[in-house]
Write a protein that holds these residues in place. Structure first.
Motif, PDB file in Angstrom:
ATOM      1  N   GLY A  77       0.654  -1.117  -0.113  1.00 17.01           N
ATOM      2  CA  GLY A  77       0.007  -0.082  -0.074  1.00 17.01           C
ATOM      3  C   GLY A  77       0.891   1.237   0.031  1.00 17.01           C
ATOM      4  N   LEU A  78       2.160   1.175   0.248  1.00 15.02           N
ATOM      5  CA  LEU A  78       3.130   2.269   0.368  1.00 15.02           C
ATOM      6  C   LEU A  78       3.879   2.444  -0.754  1.00 15.02           C
ATOM      7  CD1 LEU A  78       4.094   2.018   4.179  1.00 15.02           C
ATOM      8  CD2 LEU A  78       2.245   3.468   3.276  1.00 15.02           C
ATOM      9  N   HIS A  79       3.756   1.629  -1.726  1.00 13.17           N
ATOM     10  CA  HIS A  79       4.413   1.565  -3.207  1.00 13.17           C
ATOM     11  C   HIS A  79       4.103   2.750  -3.727  1.00 13.17           C
ATOM     12  CE1 HIS A  79       5.406  -3.024  -3.114  1.00 13.17           C
ATOM     13  NE2 HIS A  79       5.996  -2.398  -2.253  1.00 13.17           N
ATOM     14  N   GLY A  80       2.787   3.210  -3.982  1.00 15.13           N
ATOM     15  CA  GLY A  80       2.206   4.053  -4.841  1.00 15.13           C
ATOM     16  C   GLY A  80       2.759   5.487  -4.356  1.00 15.13           C
ATOM     17  N   PRO A  81       2.439   5.791  -3.175  1.00 14.21           N
ATOM     18  CA  PRO A  81       2.707   7.183  -2.419  1.00 14.21           C
ATOM     19  C   PRO A  81       3.991   7.593  -2.531  1.00 14.21           C
ATOM     20  CG  PRO A  81       1.096   5.855  -1.110  1.00 14.21           C
ATOM     21  CD  PRO A  81       1.508   4.766  -2.132  1.00 14.21           C
ATOM     22  N   TRP A  82       5.100   6.589  -2.170  1.00 12.75           N
ATOM     23  CA  TRP A  82       6.249   6.746  -2.120  1.00 12.75           C
ATOM     24  C   TRP A  82       6.947   6.806  -3.524  1.00 12.75           C
ATOM     25  CZ3 TRP A  82       8.037   9.920   1.448  1.00 12.75           C
ATOM     26  CH2 TRP A  82       7.298  10.043   2.663  1.00 12.75           C
ATOM     27  N   ASN A  83       6.251   6.042  -4.533  1.00  8.68           N
ATOM     28  CA  ASN A  83       6.885   6.211  -5.906  1.00  8.68           C
ATOM     29  C   ASN A  83       6.614   7.459  -6.399  1.00  8.68           C
ATOM     30  OD1 ASN A  83       7.962   3.353  -5.734  1.00  8.68           O
ATOM     31  ND2 ASN A  83       6.039   2.416  -6.816  1.00  8.68           N
ATOM     32  N   LEU A  84       5.474   7.885  -6.104  1.00  5.26           N
ATOM     33  CA  LEU A  84       4.880   9.186  -6.531  1.00  5.26           C
ATOM     34  C   LEU A  84       5.867  10.381  -6.119  1.00  5.26           C
ATOM     35  CD1 LEU A  84       1.133   8.876  -6.444  1.00  5.26           C
ATOM     36  CD2 LEU A  84       2.287   9.121  -8.510  1.00  5.26           C
ATOM     37  N   ALA A  85       6.427   9.994  -4.640  1.00  6.76           N
ATOM     38  CA  ALA A  85       7.077  11.119  -3.946  1.00  6.76           C
ATOM     39  C   ALA A  85       8.361  11.084  -4.481  1.00  6.76           C
ATOM     40  CB  ALA A  85       7.032  10.889  -2.445  1.00  6.76           C
ATOM     41  N   ALA A  86       9.117   9.878  -4.892  1.00  5.68           N
ATOM     42  CA  ALA A  86      10.645   9.878  -5.326  1.00  5.68           C
ATOM     43  C   ALA A  86      10.351  10.374  -6.575  1.00  5.68           C
ATOM     44  CB  ALA A  86      10.712   8.499  -5.302  1.00  5.68           C
ATOM     45  N   LEU A  87       9.323  10.281  -7.467  1.00  7.87           N
ATOM     46  CA  LEU A  87       9.555  10.676  -9.077  1.00  7.87           C
ATOM     47  C   LEU A  87       9.160  12.218  -9.013  1.00  7.87           C
ATOM     48  CD1 LEU A  87       7.307   7.936 -10.409  1.00  7.87           C
ATOM     49  CD2 LEU A  87       9.478   8.515 -10.979  1.00  7.87           C
ATOM     50  N   ALA A  88       8.431  12.847  -7.919  1.00 10.62           N
ATOM     51  CA  ALA A  88       8.363  14.011  -7.908  1.00 10.62           C
ATOM     52  C   ALA A  88       9.628  14.847  -7.392  1.00 10.62           C
ATOM     53  CB  ALA A  88       7.207  14.452  -6.981  1.00 10.62           C
ATOM     54  N   ALA A  89      10.520  14.039  -6.774  1.00  7.50           N
ATOM     55  CA  ALA A  89      11.710  14.877  -6.059  1.00  7.50           C
ATOM     56  C   ALA A  89      12.744  14.453  -7.397  1.00  7.50           C
ATOM     57  CB  ALA A  89      12.047  13.963  -4.936  1.00  7.50           C
ATOM     58  N   GLY A  90      12.463  13.824  -8.474  1.00  2.87           N
ATOM     59  CA  GLY A  90      13.324  13.770  -9.611  1.00  2.87           C
ATOM     60  C   GLY A  90      14.257  12.533  -9.251  1.00  2.87           C
ATOM     61  N   LYS A  91      13.977  11.655  -8.688  1.00  2.55           N
ATOM     62  CA  LYS A  91      14.877  10.218  -8.465  1.00  2.55           C
ATOM     63  C   LYS A  91      14.388   9.323  -9.433  1.00  2.55           C
ATOM     64  CE  LYS A  91      16.321  12.459  -4.629  1.00  2.55           C
ATOM     65  NZ  LYS A  91      17.430  12.940  -4.650  1.00  2.55           N
ATOM     66  N   HIS A  92      15.391   8.590  -9.794  1.00  2.00           N
ATOM     67  CA  HIS A  92      15.033   7.173 -10.391  1.00  2.00           C
ATOM     68  C   HIS A  92      14.482   6.308  -9.356  1.00  2.00           C
ATOM     69  CE1 HIS A  92      17.726   8.581 -13.778  1.00  2.00           C
ATOM     70  NE2 HIS A  92      18.598   8.802 -12.873  1.00  2.00           N
ATOM     71  N   VAL A  93      13.578   5.557  -9.860  1.00  2.00           N
ATOM     72  CA  VAL A  93      12.961   4.600  -8.855  1.00  2.00           C
ATOM     73  C   VAL A  93      13.084   3.260  -9.287  1.00  2.00           C
ATOM     74  CG1 VAL A  93      10.922   3.974  -7.750  1.00  2.00           C
ATOM     75  CG2 VAL A  93      11.372   6.276  -8.267  1.00  2.00           C
ATOM     76  N   LEU A  94      13.496   2.069  -8.308  1.00  2.00           N
ATOM     77  CA  LEU A  94      13.434   0.675  -8.311  1.00  2.00           C
ATOM     78  C   LEU A  94      12.412   0.477  -7.256  1.00  2.00           C
ATOM     79  CD1 LEU A  94      14.054  -1.899  -9.660  1.00  2.00           C
ATOM     80  CD2 LEU A  94      16.179  -2.041  -7.995  1.00  2.00           C
ATOM     81  N   SER A  95      11.086  -0.044  -7.855  1.00  2.00           N
ATOM     82  CA  SER A  95      10.067  -0.070  -7.108  1.00  2.00           C
ATOM     83  C   SER A  95       9.732  -1.711  -6.800  1.00  2.00           C
ATOM     84  CB  SER A  95       8.650   0.494  -7.523  1.00  2.00           C
ATOM     85  OG  SER A  95       7.461   0.061  -6.395  1.00  2.00           O
ATOM     86  N   GLU A  96       9.455  -2.291  -5.631  1.00  2.00           N
ATOM     87  CA  GLU A  96       9.028  -3.617  -5.567  1.00  2.00           C
ATOM     88  C   GLU A  96       7.624  -3.686  -6.065  1.00  2.00           C
ATOM     89  OE1 GLU A  96      10.153  -6.482  -5.161  1.00  2.00           O
ATOM     90  OE2 GLU A  96      12.323  -5.812  -4.662  1.00  2.00           O
ATOM     91  N   LYS A  97       7.376  -4.838  -6.509  1.00  2.00           N
ATOM     92  CA  LYS A  97       5.964  -4.955  -7.247  1.00  2.00           C
ATOM     93  C   LYS A  97       4.826  -5.199  -6.308  1.00  2.00           C
ATOM     94  CE  LYS A  97       6.338  -9.233  -6.269  1.00  2.00           C
ATOM     95  NZ  LYS A  97       6.265  -9.015  -4.935  1.00  2.00           N
ATOM     96  N   PRO A  98       3.644  -4.980  -6.398  1.00  2.00           N
ATOM     97  CA  PRO A  98       3.389  -4.122  -7.827  1.00  2.00           C
ATOM     98  C   PRO A  98       3.385  -2.512  -7.589  1.00  2.00           C
ATOM     99  CG  PRO A  98       1.492  -5.469  -6.753  1.00  2.00           C
ATOM    100  CD  PRO A  98       2.477  -5.431  -5.781  1.00  2.00           C
ATOM    101  N   SER A  99       3.468  -1.665  -8.542  1.00  2.00           N
ATOM    102  CA  SER A  99       3.860  -0.335  -8.722  1.00  2.00           C
ATOM    103  C   SER A  99       3.150   0.507  -7.588  1.00  2.00           C
ATOM    104  CB  SER A  99       3.864   0.444  -9.937  1.00  2.00           C
ATOM    105  OG  SER A  99       2.652   0.285 -10.569  1.00  2.00           O
ATOM    106  N   ALA A 100       1.658   0.017  -7.393  1.00  2.00           N
ATOM    107  CA  ALA A 100       0.734   0.876  -6.806  1.00  2.00           C
ATOM    108  C   ALA A 100      -0.508  -0.227  -6.212  1.00  2.00           C
ATOM    109  CB  ALA A 100       0.110   1.792  -7.581  1.00  2.00           C
ATOM    110  N   SER A 101      -1.334   0.427  -5.469  1.00  2.00           N
ATOM    111  CA  SER A 101      -2.404  -0.325  -4.986  1.00  2.00           C
ATOM    112  C   SER A 101      -3.356  -0.775  -6.074  1.00  2.00           C
ATOM    113  CB  SER A 101      -3.067   0.214  -3.815  1.00  2.00           C
ATOM    114  OG  SER A 101      -2.172   0.541  -2.654  1.00  2.00           O
TER     115      SER A 101
END
Length: 333
Positions: A77-101
């Motif tokens: 459940g925390l994949h989506g919110p923190w993927n969005l936060a990291a992308l908004a900060a201009g970071k590359h992201v390697l996210s465990e699956k799934p990418s969102a809820s």
């Protein structure tokens, strides 16, 4: 190699030792920071695993100018919110699956990745190991003929009742943890099946004491070229099984453990001319994955996984849930 990646890890998850920290050590990349909800836990984790320093919070890690890649192994459940936060900060992201809820949130992640212009990848590490690459090569070669049927089963004994994978508010469930591999493996056969598969039907069972959370789910799929597929998962099975069997018009190729191939690196091929077993190596699929991700970040090398692929997988997951009588996972409120 070019400059090592500077990676920040969200959370002090056990999986990170094998999924990220070990591979980073093996490939010369730096794990510069870790953050956890409990700072003392993060400090103990950093000391144990050789992480350079501790960030005070997830937000602080995401904002850290020294962190160029954010690895997100938090609860689903925390994949989506923190993927969005990291992308908004201009970071590359390697996210465990799934990418969102759910598919709606995955579409937001896809849009954010497009705006950021950084690399986003869902960690379907199995795809980079020679076991899966060999399954695809055998199918492409025509040795087993035209694709007729594929069956993927990803199953484990039950985690404890307190495990977040049984939590609906944290986007838990068998499909979210395991079935995503089965569905993704079938989606990746599109080049040899006339296109991507569509869901035909699904059925599943609810976890006792966890309303709305799937303990198991079986999905039936159909490919445009006429082949069929079965994507199965079970999170309270009598053993660990993570197998993939590809059946063609002239034979079959079977991987006993395509998800964790470093624990069983066999591919068994059966045709009218006989049976053989190939061994593809026990180097970790996570190490292959980090190498591929680094090549994309540092050199622009194409990846088979991106935010578009992640959104398509999440759409299929939601469809399977609905077809089996479940609701898609809620977003963390």
């Amino acid at each position: 190699m070019s400059e090592p990646l500077r990676i920040g890890v969200l959370g002090a998850a056990r999986i990170s030792a094998s999924s990220l920290i070990g591979p980073a050590r093996a490939t010369g990349h730096r794990v510069v920071a870790v953050a956890a909800r409990d700072r003392s836990r993060a400090e103990a984790y950093a000391a144990e695993h050789g992480v350079e320093r501790v960030a005070g919070s997830y937000a602080e890690l995401v904002a850290d100018p020294e962190v160029e890649v954010v690895y997100n192994p938090l609860a689903n459940g925390l994949h989506g919110p923190w993927n969005l936060a990291a992308l908004a900060a201009g970071k590359h992201v390697l996210s465990e699956k799934p990418s969102a809820s759910n598919a709606e949130e995955a579409a937001e992640v896809r849009e954010a990745a497009g705006k950021a212009g950084t690399v986003f990848m869902e960690a379907f590490h199995y795809l980079f190991h020679p076991v899966t690459r060999r399954l695809h090569e055998i199918l492409a070669s025509g040795e087993i003929g035209e694709l007729r049927h594929v069956e993927a089963l990803v199953a484990i004994p039950a985690p404890p009742d307190t495990d977040p994978r049984w939590s609906l508010p944290l986007a838990g469930g068998a499909v979210m943890d395991l079935g995503c591999y089965s569905l993704h493996a079938l989606r990746m056969l599109a080049p040899w099946a006339g296109g991507t598969p569509r869901l035909v039907s699904a059925r599943g069972g609810e976890r006792a004491g966890a309303p709305g959370v799937d303990e198991w789910l079986d999905a039936d799929l159909a490919f445009p070229g006429g082949a069929t597929g079965s994507a199965r998962c079970h999170m309270a099975y009598d053993r660990l099984e993570m197998s993939c069997r590809i059946t063609g018009s002239r034979g079959e190729a079977y991987a006993p453990n395509f998800v964790l191939p470093h624990t069983d690196d066999r591919v068994v091929v059966r045709t009218p001319s006989g049976e053989r077993t190939e061994r593809l190596g026990t180097r970790s699929s996570y190490t292959y994955q980090l190498e591929a991700f680094a090549s994309r970040v540092c050199g622009g090398t194409a990846l088979p996984l991106d935010a578009d692929d992640a959104a398509e997988t999440m759409t299929l997951i939601d469809s399977a849930y609905r077809a089996a009588g479940f609701e898609p996972r809620p977003r963390v409120s």
